[in-house]
Design a protein around this motif. Structure first.
Motif, PDB file in Angstrom:
ATOM      1  N   UNK A  92       2.553  -3.060  -6.262  1.00  0.00           N
ATOM      2  CA  UNK A  92       2.222  -2.613  -4.916  1.00  0.00           C
ATOM      3  C   UNK A  92       3.447  -2.708  -4.004  1.00  0.00           C
ATOM      4  N   UNK A  93       4.134  -3.838  -4.056  1.00  0.00           N
ATOM      5  CA  UNK A  93       5.332  -4.025  -3.223  1.00  0.00           C
ATOM      6  C   UNK A  93       6.426  -3.027  -3.580  1.00  0.00           C
ATOM      7  N   UNK A  94       6.648  -2.827  -4.874  1.00  0.00           N
ATOM      8  CA  UNK A  94       7.689  -1.908  -5.325  1.00  0.00           C
ATOM      9  C   UNK A  94       7.374  -0.474  -4.919  1.00  0.00           C
ATOM     10  N   UNK A  95       6.113  -0.075  -5.040  1.00  0.00           N
ATOM     11  CA  UNK A  95       5.699   1.278  -4.671  1.00  0.00           C
ATOM     12  C   UNK A  95       5.914   1.505  -3.185  1.00  0.00           C
ATOM     13  N   UNK A  96       5.564   0.508  -2.374  1.00  0.00           N
ATOM     14  CA  UNK A  96       5.760   0.617  -0.937  1.00  0.00           C
ATOM     15  C   UNK A  96       7.221   0.762  -0.566  1.00  0.00           C
ATOM     16  N   UNK A  97       8.096   0.029  -1.254  1.00  0.00           N
ATOM     17  CA  UNK A  97       9.534   0.118  -0.990  1.00  0.00           C
ATOM     18  C   UNK A  97      10.075   1.487  -1.390  1.00  0.00           C
ATOM     19  N   UNK A  98       9.613   2.007  -2.525  1.00  0.00           N
ATOM     20  CA  UNK A  98      10.056   3.336  -2.964  1.00  0.00           C
ATOM     21  C   UNK A  98       9.617   4.399  -1.973  1.00  0.00           C
ATOM     22  N   UNK A  99       8.381   4.280  -1.491  1.00  0.00           N
ATOM     23  CA  UNK A  99       7.881   5.236  -0.500  1.00  0.00           C
ATOM     24  C   UNK A  99       8.746   5.205   0.752  1.00  0.00           C
ATOM     25  N   UNK A 100       9.099   4.014   1.200  1.00  0.00           N
ATOM     26  CA  UNK A 100       9.934   3.876   2.393  1.00  0.00           C
ATOM     27  C   UNK A 100      11.294   4.521   2.182  1.00  0.00           C
TER      28      UNK A 100
END
Length: 311
Positions: A92-100
């Motif tokens: 979840x954290x990694x996906x959010x960072x990639x989206x950003x």
């Protein structure tokens, strides 16, 4: 605005203003989005004349399929990934960072909403405490609508950057190698089609330059539609034919994202039958019905003390 079809390296494209193209594609997505979310973003059980016509017309018995070797393809080898709440949080954290990084603002709660739905089968079977936290006392349709809203954001972002930096939902799958492999394969096909089109801003490909490119395009579309049409052919997963019935309902629900990316990104290159097949395959209800049952199965009923029977 009048459009102009011109020859470019690798085939022909229709040229028009980038803003106009984006507006048109967004309008098309919003049309699909409204219809799909209204029925719960459901996926397919269709063995009808459109699919049979398409399969009989385009199936190539001599083709071979392998999982792509793009950056999205996980190398799991023979070791099966195990679900854990910690691994889910990391994804979840990694996906959010990639989206950003891609310029897409998603709140941690939005990513968590989508990730937990994608992994609902694993969570319910292996993490009952989290399942209770997520679903007890919650309305199933609200949960699906919230996840659908996030998928809509991802689709809009994908359209806006011409499918060049899409978000891959395979990166959110935890402890289900089959679902991850299926989503990865579909995403690698989407990316290969984007590369095949090789469009510049303000262009929309309408014809390929070589017979080999056209054949590869047809093979990919055929694979995807046959897989979604629940035939025994189509996607090859780890050297075996994949079937959509083997996917978890959460991943099937979310796979509508990559299917829409393939449909809308290649719409000018698809036949009428292929477009109809894509639209039909994304308009049925089994996945959503199953998700409703799963979520409702996590509900508990509180019994008032004065209503408890005693002997």
């Amino acid at each position: 605005m009048e459009k102009e079809t011109v020859k470019v390296k690798g085939g022909k494209v229709t040229k028009f203003a980038s803003d106009e193209k984006l507006a048109k594609l967004k309008a098309g997505w919003q049309k699909h989005k409204a219809r799909i979310i209204a029925i719960g973003l459901t996926i397919i059980v269709l063995i009808g004349s459109v699919i049979l016509f398409f399969v009989n017309k385009s199936k190539n018995n001599n083709k071979t399929n392998t999982i792509g070797t793009s950056q999205h393809n996980p190398d799991t080898g023979n070791k099966k990934e195990k679900y854990s709440r910690e691994l889910l949080a990391d994804r979840i954290n990694s996906f959010g960072e990639t989206a950003k990084t891609n310029g897409l603002e998603l709140t941690p709660e939005e990513v968590r909403t989508l990730a937990t739905l994608i992994n609902i089968d694993q969570i319910v079977s292996e993490d009952s405490e989290l399942a209770k936290e997520l679903y007890d006392g919650k309305n199933a349709q609200d949960i699906l609508s919230n996840a659908g809203h996030v998928i809509g954001k991802l689709m809009t972002s994908s359209l806006s950057n011409n499918f060049k930096t899409p978000m891959n939902l395979s990166l959110l799958v935890v402890g289900n190698d089959y679902d991850k492999s299926v989503l990865t394969k579909l995403e690698s096909y989407r990316d290969e089609l984007t590369a095949l089109r090789a469009e510049e801003p303000g262009e929309h490909r309408v014809e390929f330059g070589t017979k080999e490119e056209k054949e590869r395009f047809d093979q990919i579309i055929s694979d995807v539609l046959m897989f979604y049409g629940m035939t025994a052919d189509g996607l090859s997963i780890n050297g075996e034919n994949g079937v959509i019935q083997s996917m978890g309902d959460g991943a099937r629900f979310a796979s509508v994202l990559v299917m829409n990316e393939i449909l809308l990104g290649n719409r000018n290159l698809l036949t009428t039958e292929q477009i109809q097949a894509f639209e039909a395959l994304m308009s049925n209800e089994p996945a959503t019905a199953n998700l409703h049952r799963i979520i409702e199965g996590c509900q508990t009923t509180e019994v008032e003390p004065d209503k408890v029977k005693t002997k």
